[in-house]
Design a protein around this motif. Structure first.
Motif: not given
Length: 345
Positions: A25, A72, A275
């Protein structure tokens, strides 16, 4: 389905897996946010000045990526808490909605870009006469509506397909969008299968057809510069890479889950490449638009000049101290150094 779950990741330590999720992330956020914001500014300027269908489509693709990147950080907080949702309860379905919507909106806009490129080389004269930005705007509205309508299943499953007691306990659950009942799975699993067929298989098939023929036609033309042909190949490879590596694993889990009548345990791993899509899309922007190429090149050149000027400015005091007899030498200001190094006024 959260990307790290103590209920599903039984064979490895949850905290270790969540650290991996957090690392992905953070990498995605640091790479994707600045590059997408830069691309957004470039396309916005172009659309306001001389709009073209490809610019409208790429602008919407950038907006889709930015939506995921905005939410996010909430997933980062979840990962740091070992998959426990410690944020306000209303942010759970909202974050999931934008998280999943961005994935499928991106696939639709990538398909639209491939169609636009293919029509431009397969039917250059006819397509040029009928090419209108308003068509791209209409297609963009349809894509957003279709994607958001499908992903509204997040709210339906989270709130409406529950017994009264489950609804009362919703705010007490430590996890976000998991632990589905059998009644919830009866609605969720068919919708996931439809997502696989409508929002992945269809765009992927159309994209493969368009880019294979786009590259084949462009390479066969004798008067096309080699650099343009290389850009065409790069665009096709980058787009297909996004579909195969980023979107395919997660969407295949929909099929497996429908067959097994449950969510597969490896879905948590398959969601991570999806992602990363926001970090890979700028490569598609680069191959699709000369304006983005110029913007990225100017930005990198400016950063390189500033870094070089900073290093030079910081090293000059040391060089003066190391001089023979430590003679005092007048050190130019930072602005003068930047002007000398980079040729700036």
């Amino acid at each position: 389905m959260t990307p790290c779950s103590s209920l599903e990741v039984k064979t490895m330590d949850v905290s270790i897996f969540c650290k991996l999720v957090l690392a992905v992330y953070i990498f995605t956020f640091l790479i994707g946010l600045p590059s997408n914001l830069l691309a957004f500014y470039t396309f916005l300027v172009k659309v306001r000045q001389t709009p073209t269908p490809i610019d409208v489509l790429l602008l919407n693709l950038t907006i889709s990526d930015i939506f995921l990147l905005i939410f996010l950080p909430f997933k980062m907080v979840e990962a740091t808490s070992d998959s426990k949702w410690t944020l306000p309860a209303f942010l759970c379905p909202l974050t999931s909605f934008f998280f999943y919507s961005s994935i499928y909106t991106s696939s639709l806009f990538l398909m639209a870009v491939s169609i636009e490129r293919y029509l431009g080389v397969a039917f250059p004269i006819k397509y040029k006469l009928r090419r209108r930005p308003v068509y791209a705007v209409a297609a963009s509205v349809i894509f957003w509506v279709v994607s958001c309508a499908h992903c509204s299943i997040v709210y339906i499953v989270q709130y409406h397909v529950r017994t009264p007691n489950e609804t009362v306990q919703l705010n007490e659950t430590p996890h976000c969008y998991e632990n589905f009942t059998q009644e919830q799975l009866q609605i969720l699993l068919p919708v996931r299968l439809e997502l696989f067929l409508v929002l992945f298989c269809l765009p992927f098939t159309v994209t493969v057809f368009c880019y294979v023929n786009f590259v084949r036609i462009l390479v066969a033309l004798p008067n096309i510069p080699a650099r343009k042909k290389q850009r065409a190949v790069g665009l096709a490879v980058a787009t297909l890479f996004t579909f195969v590596v980023c979107f395919a694993p997660y969407n295949l889990s929909h099929v497996v889950g429908f067959v097994q009548n449950q969510s597969p345990t490896w879905r948590v791993y398959a969601l991570l490449p999806s992602t990363l899509n926001t970090a890979f899309d700028p490569a598609i922007f680069y191959f699709s638009s000369t304006a983005v190429q110029r913007t990225f090149a100017n930005c990198l050149a400016s950063l390189r000049c500033k870094l070089r000027a900073t290093v030079t400015w910081c090293s000059l005091p040391c060089l003066t101290r190391c001089g023979e007899g430590e003679r005092k030498v007048e050190v130019p200001s930072r602005d003068e150094t930047e002007g000398t190094t980079c040729g700036l006024p």
